[in-house]
Design a protein around this motif. Sequence first.
Motif, PDB file in Angstrom:
ATOM      1  N   CYS A   1       0.886  -1.133  -0.168  1.00 12.60           N
ATOM      2  CA  CYS A   1       0.009  -0.013   0.072  1.00 12.60           C
ATOM      3  C   CYS A   1       0.963   1.314   0.024  1.00 12.60           C
ATOM      4  CB  CYS A   1      -0.885   0.080   1.212  1.00 12.60           C
ATOM      5  SG  CYS A   1      -2.358  -1.108   1.101  1.00 12.60           S
ATOM      6  N   GLY A   2       2.163   1.332   0.733  1.00 10.36           N
ATOM      7  CA  GLY A   2       2.602   2.395   0.843  1.00 10.36           C
ATOM      8  C   GLY A   2       3.366   2.677  -0.621  1.00 10.36           C
ATOM      9  N   PHE A   3       3.994   1.678  -1.323  1.00 12.39           N
ATOM     10  CA  PHE A   3       4.197   1.895  -2.626  1.00 12.39           C
ATOM     11  C   PHE A   3       3.252   2.259  -3.759  1.00 12.39           C
ATOM     12  CE2 PHE A   3       7.527  -1.596  -1.323  1.00 12.39           C
ATOM     13  CZ  PHE A   3       8.699  -0.952  -1.286  1.00 12.39           C
ATOM     14  N   LYS A   4       2.040   1.703  -3.490  1.00 11.48           N
ATOM     15  CA  LYS A   4       0.970   2.130  -4.207  1.00 11.48           C
ATOM     16  C   LYS A   4       0.467   3.582  -4.001  1.00 11.48           C
ATOM     17  CE  LYS A   4      -1.000  -2.423  -4.898  1.00 11.48           C
ATOM     18  NZ  LYS A   4      -2.061  -3.317  -4.564  1.00 11.48           N
ATOM     19  N   ARG A   5       0.714   4.024  -3.108  1.00  9.93           N
ATOM     20  CA  ARG A   5       0.441   5.471  -2.427  1.00  9.93           C
ATOM     21  C   ARG A   5       1.634   6.435  -2.967  1.00  9.93           C
ATOM     22  NH1 ARG A   5      -2.320   3.289   2.168  1.00  9.93           N
ATOM     23  NH2 ARG A   5      -0.152   3.423   3.062  1.00  9.93           N
ATOM     24  N   GLY A   6       2.741   5.798  -3.245  1.00 10.75           N
ATOM     25  CA  GLY A   6       3.712   6.757  -3.763  1.00 10.75           C
ATOM     26  C   GLY A   6       4.346   7.252  -2.000  1.00 10.75           C
ATOM     27  N   GLU A   7       4.350   6.538  -1.057  1.00 11.19           N
ATOM     28  CA  GLU A   7       4.956   7.081   0.353  1.00 11.19           C
ATOM     29  C   GLU A   7       6.195   6.388   0.603  1.00 11.19           C
ATOM     30  OE1 GLU A   7       0.320   7.517   1.964  1.00 11.19           O
ATOM     31  OE2 GLU A   7       1.722   6.146   2.896  1.00 11.19           O
ATOM     32  N   LEU A   8       6.486   5.304  -0.068  1.00  7.75           N
ATOM     33  CA  LEU A   8       7.753   4.679   0.173  1.00  7.75           C
ATOM     34  C   LEU A   8       8.829   4.857  -0.737  1.00  7.75           C
ATOM     35  CD1 LEU A   8       6.274   1.473   1.851  1.00  7.75           C
ATOM     36  CD2 LEU A   8       7.213   3.401   3.129  1.00  7.75           C
ATOM     37  N   GLU A   9      10.249   4.847  -0.391  1.00  8.11           N
ATOM     38  CA  GLU A   9      11.272   4.937  -1.141  1.00  8.11           C
ATOM     39  C   GLU A   9      11.471   3.492  -2.082  1.00  8.11           C
ATOM     40  OE1 GLU A   9      14.112   5.705  -3.687  1.00  8.11           O
ATOM     41  OE2 GLU A   9      13.487   7.132  -2.017  1.00  8.11           O
ATOM     42  N   VAL A  10      11.275   3.475  -3.243  1.00  7.73           N
ATOM     43  CA  VAL A  10      11.347   2.274  -4.184  1.00  7.73           C
ATOM     44  C   VAL A  10      12.534   1.689  -4.374  1.00  7.73           C
ATOM     45  CG1 VAL A  10       8.857   3.010  -5.338  1.00  7.73           C
ATOM     46  CG2 VAL A  10      11.282   3.568  -6.322  1.00  7.73           C
ATOM     47  N   LEU A  11      13.924   2.708  -4.082  1.00 12.98           N
ATOM     48  CA  LEU A  11      15.098   1.776  -4.406  1.00 12.98           C
ATOM     49  C   LEU A  11      15.780   1.209  -3.099  1.00 12.98           C
ATOM     50  CD1 LEU A  11      17.108   1.565  -6.736  1.00 12.98           C
ATOM     51  CD2 LEU A  11      18.113   3.547  -5.941  1.00 12.98           C
ATOM     52  N   GLY A  12      15.837   0.182  -3.121  1.00 10.53           N
ATOM     53  CA  GLY A  12      16.607  -0.659  -2.151  1.00 10.53           C
ATOM     54  C   GLY A  12      18.129  -0.965  -2.438  1.00 10.53           C
ATOM     55  N   ARG A  13      18.678  -1.565  -1.340  1.00  9.96           N
ATOM     56  CA  ARG A  13      20.000  -2.333  -1.858  1.00  9.96           C
ATOM     57  C   ARG A  13      20.108  -3.246  -2.753  1.00  9.96           C
ATOM     58  NH1 ARG A  13      23.377  -4.125   3.471  1.00  9.96           N
ATOM     59  NH2 ARG A  13      23.397  -1.942   3.807  1.00  9.96           N
ATOM     60  N   TYR A  14      19.019  -4.021  -2.772  1.00 12.33           N
ATOM     61  CA  TYR A  14      19.130  -5.391  -3.640  1.00 12.33           C
ATOM     62  C   TYR A  14      18.159  -5.329  -4.644  1.00 12.33           C
ATOM     63  CZ  TYR A  14      21.994  -6.807   0.200  1.00 12.33           C
ATOM     64  OH  TYR A  14      23.155  -6.767   1.202  1.00 12.33           O
ATOM     65  N   VAL A  15      16.839  -4.694  -4.599  1.00 10.48           N
ATOM     66  CA  VAL A  15      16.060  -4.597  -5.316  1.00 10.48           C
ATOM     67  C   VAL A  15      15.366  -3.019  -5.471  1.00 10.48           C
ATOM     68  CG1 VAL A  15      15.234  -7.088  -4.965  1.00 10.48           C
ATOM     69  CG2 VAL A  15      14.080  -5.331  -3.902  1.00 10.48           C
ATOM     70  N   GLN A  16      14.484  -2.928  -6.643  1.00 11.86           N
ATOM     71  CA  GLN A  16      13.834  -1.840  -6.769  1.00 11.86           C
ATOM     72  C   GLN A  16      12.310  -2.078  -6.924  1.00 11.86           C
ATOM     73  OE1 GLN A  16      14.979   0.887  -9.840  1.00 11.86           O
ATOM     74  NE2 GLN A  16      13.011   1.960 -10.023  1.00 11.86           N
ATOM     75  N   ALA A  17      11.409  -1.588  -6.055  1.00  7.98           N
ATOM     76  CA  ALA A  17       9.998  -1.706  -6.217  1.00  7.98           C
ATOM     77  C   ALA A  17       9.473  -0.806  -7.152  1.00  7.98           C
ATOM     78  CB  ALA A  17       9.252  -1.463  -4.926  1.00  7.98           C
ATOM     79  N   GLU A  18       8.371  -1.625  -8.190  1.00 10.34           N
ATOM     80  CA  GLU A  18       7.817  -1.030  -9.112  1.00 10.34           C
ATOM     81  C   GLU A  18       6.480  -1.253  -9.390  1.00 10.34           C
ATOM     82  OE1 GLU A  18       7.765  -1.369 -14.040  1.00 10.34           O
ATOM     83  OE2 GLU A  18       9.780  -1.248 -12.807  1.00 10.34           O
ATOM     84  N   VAL A  19       5.724   0.089  -9.208  1.00 12.13           N
ATOM     85  CA  VAL A  19       4.131  -0.503  -9.348  1.00 12.13           C
ATOM     86  C   VAL A  19       3.357  -0.451 -10.522  1.00 12.13           C
ATOM     87  CG1 VAL A  19       1.771   0.516  -8.526  1.00 12.13           C
ATOM     88  CG2 VAL A  19       3.768   0.813  -7.092  1.00 12.13           C
TER      89      VAL A  19
END
Length: 121
Positions: free
Chosen positions: A28-46
């Motif tokens: 939900c945080g990613f979908k609302r744009g409230e969380l940083e999508v770039l991690g150390r190992y992966v990038q979250a993409e909606v």
Amino acid sequence: MDLSPADELAQIRAEMQKLQLRKTELECGFKRGELEVLGRYVQAEVQLEEKQVFVKELLPDAVLNDPQHWRTDFTDVVVLRPIVGVSPHKARQITCQTGSFTDKIAAQSRNSVDRAQAEIS
């Protein structure tokens, strides 16, 4: 302390419920744009996914109410019930619908589940 298989299953279900809740919070945080999508190992993409859905409610009542279009299915379920005389913090009633993620903890809030989990561990 060694857990019985029934107690271990209860513990696993409690852990899965906590993980499912956290997964939902993050998604939900990613979908609302409230969380940083770039991690150390992966990038979250909606992404927007498209799928076709059959809308049975649009069928005529004559079809919906015709018993020949219905069947009864049976599913094995494992139900964990509290043992009489055991502290309620150590025993929980959990019902699991096989094949889906619908674990329900009877009459307990998230906090009481966490307390029960801590006492079982």
